[in-house]
Scaffold this motif. Structure first.
Motif: not given
Length: 170
Positions: A115-132
């Motif tokens: 939301f603060s405009g930082t993409v970096s690895t956040n998208g990947q981490m969100i996806l993997l965390t959703a599995f958890l």
């Protein structure tokens, strides 16, 4: 059907343990770097607010308003929350201790960064965390949750039983 597979399959639990440890390591090292590096969130927060202008802003107006009115005035507190939150989420995920809560706090931080405009690895981490999160207890099956959660459940059930006995006695 797929959710049940994620929640009950022991092979999936093993794969989730690998994902969990990977995510935990990412959080742990990010948090430790901030703790030992004198992290101050105020510059990041001001930069995010600056990205809320233009034709295609990276930061939405409603989030910039939150940052201006809550986060920036409380930047000292947010700095502590971010660095220690990252570090503690990392430890919890690596150990498989309160895995679902740690994953929820991690995904919340990832979304705040996005939301603060930082993409970096956040998208990947969100996806993997959703599995958890979808896997529930199975995500911590090969971790301390296997021992701690049943103990907590037993303690809670005993407390409820004692309260019910006391209520019936009166």
């Amino acid at each position: 059907m797929l959710v049940e597979f994620f929640r009950n399959n022991k092979v999936v639990a093993g794969v989730l343990a690998i994902i969990r440890v990977y995510l935990g390591y990412q959080w742990l090292t990010a948090g430790w770097g901030k703790i030992t590096g004198g992290f101050d969130a105020s510059g990041y927060l001001h930069g995010a607010v600056a990205n809320a202008t233009g034709d295609h802003p990276a930061v939405q107006g409603w989030w910039a308003t939150f940052l201006e009115n809550v986060a920036i005035p409380g930047a000292d507190i947010f700095s502590i929350l971010v660095m220690w939150g990252e570090f503690l989420v990392g430890i919890a995920l690596i150990l498989g201790l309160f895995t679902n809560f740690a994953a929820l706090m991690g995904i919340t931080m990832n979304f705040a960064f996005v939301f603060s405009g930082t993409v970096s690895t956040n998208g990947q981490m969100i996806l993997l965390t959703a599995f958890l999160l979808v896997a529930g207890y199975n995500a911590g099956r090969f971790g301390l949750d296997r021992y701690v959660l049943p103990y907590i459940k037993q303690m809670f059930n005993e407390k409820v039983q004692n309260e019910n006995k006391m209520a019936q006695a009166h």
